[in-house]
Design an enzyme around this catalytic site. Structure first.
Site, mmCIF file in Angstrom:
data_model
loop_
_atom_site.group_PDB
_atom_site.id
_atom_site.type_symbol
_atom_site.label_atom_id
_atom_site.label_comp_id
_atom_site.label_asym_id
_atom_site.label_seq_id
_atom_site.Cartn_x
_atom_site.Cartn_y
_atom_site.Cartn_z
ATOM 1 C CG ASP A 41 -2.069 -0.909 1.194
ATOM 2 O OD1 ASP A 41 -2.327 -1.489 0.125
ATOM 3 O OD2 ASP A 41 -2.741 -1.061 2.231
ATOM 4 N NE ARG B 228 -4.317 -1.600 -4.419
ATOM 5 C CZ ARG B 228 -3.988 -1.951 -3.161
ATOM 6 N NH1 ARG B 228 -3.667 -1.025 -2.269
ATOM 7 N NH2 ARG B 228 -3.971 -3.216 -2.806
ATOM 8 C CE LYS C 14 -11.043 10.006 -7.751
ATOM 9 N NZ LYS C 14 -12.400 10.523 -7.444
#
Ligand code: FDA
Length: 311
Positions: free
Chosen positions: A137, A187, A190
């Site tokens: 992430d 990935r 926004k």
């Protein structure tokens, strides 16, 4: 940035509010909408159901900003447990994991990046044994450089490690160009963090335009783009472009969060797209929940009604 969004994102960092909200019983109803449960077994139950209905899944063991090495080690144990459970359930081809380097020790001083990289490597090795993948992430912009460095190092051994880029950051078009090589899983989202104007676009329109430009770069490359958005203004042109170019739906993913626009998730699967649902689980849900509330004022109303005991 919208003042309500900024206020909620600031609250996400408040220990006092965290204590008040996490101990309020009615909070549970709101948490359950976005979080699969507290244990690996809860995560597996949700993953199994999603896979049976046509979705792919990325499991996220909730937790971030760990402040000691023991806690970072426990995060690794939690990932090993859930990866083993995914393999035992025969779901490794459809269920991967997402990890946050801050949950693995990235902020633990000068050695933080090294500690997080070692822990991430342990998780990648477990994922490789199980036959699944890992996506790292993206967190706030102060960590971007370090996180992409760690992802680059992990990819030397495990080329399938997914990178995440945030369209709200001005640097991201360049990052997409650098990451658009063969087989590269990227990935594009926004970005969920409150960022200063010096590094990030400030208006929703600019962020959306940045997302569209980055999506174009990734689609023109040889990698595996993963479009993580619930925004119809982005999804509609992307699905149109995929249809017009006849691109194999297995080479692109749409990704959405558990509990957010489930009807749209279903519609995309029914149209033949690959949709991966990001499923968080664990006890450390506070920061995650606050970012979801910040994204949508309607969720704040839902949350306040729950706290007042009216839902
Ligand atoms: P936007 O917020 O404009 O929402 C568009 C529409 O979607 C809304 O009008 C509403 O209909 C619906 N919607 C969106 N959010 C909702 C919510 N919380 N509740 C209900 N409806 C909602 N960020 C990050 O910084 N690092 C990361 O690693 C990731 N990883 C990630 C993985 C996946 C799979 C997803 C989907 C998202 C992330 N994100 C993330 C979060 C991302 O950056 C962003 O904050 C959210 O996805 C919200 O942005 P949208 O693109 O959905 O648009």
């Amino acid at each position: 940035m919208n003042p309500l969004r900024s206020a909620i994102l600031a609250a996400a960092r408040s220990d006092r509010l965290r204590a008040a909200i996490t101990t309020a019983r009615p909070t549970r109803a709101v948490v359950d909408r976005f979080v699969a449960g507290e244990t690996a077994a809860d995560a597996l139950r949700v993953a199994r159901r999603l896979v049976a209905t046509g979705f792919a899944v990325s499991l996220d063991h909730l937790g971030e900003d760990v402040t000691d090495t023991a806690e970072a080690g426990r995060t690794v144990d939690a990932y090993r447990e859930v990866i083993a459970a995914v393999a035992d359930a025969g779901l490794a081809d459809r269920v991967e994991v997402s990890v946050k380097l801050s949950a693995l020790g990235q902020a633990l001083g000068a050695a933080g990046e090294h500690i997080a990289a070692e822990h991430a490597a342990t998780i990648c090795a477990a994922a490789a044994d199980a036959g699944t993948t890992v996506t790292v992430d993206a967190e706030d912009h102060t960590t971007t450089e370090s996180t992409l460095r760690v992802v680059g190092a992990l990819r030397a051994t495990w080329p399938w490690v997914g990178a995440v880029v945030q369209a709200q950051l001005r640097r991201t078009e360049d990052d997409c160009r650098a990451l658009a090589g063969a087989g590269s899983r990227v990935r594009l989202c926004k970005g969920a963090y409150a960022e200063p104007g010096s590094v990030a676009y400030d208006t929703a329109g600019d962020v959306r335009a940045g997302f569209a430009r980055c999506a174009g770069i990734l689609l023109a490359g040889a990698g595996h783009p993963m479009f993580a958005t619930h925004d119809p203004a982005l999804i509609r042109p992307l699905t149109g472009r995929l249809r017009d170019t006849g691109r194999d739906p297995a080479t692109v993913e749409f990704q959405m969060l558990y509990g957010v626009r489930p009807d749209e998730q279903r519609r995309l699967v029914d149209e033949g797209h690959t949709v991966r649902v990001y499923v968080p689980y664990g006890t450390q849900w506070y920061g995650y929940l606050m970012r979801r509330l910040a994204e949508r004022p309607a969720n704040v109303g839902f949350f306040l009604r729950a706290l007042a005991g009216r839902r």
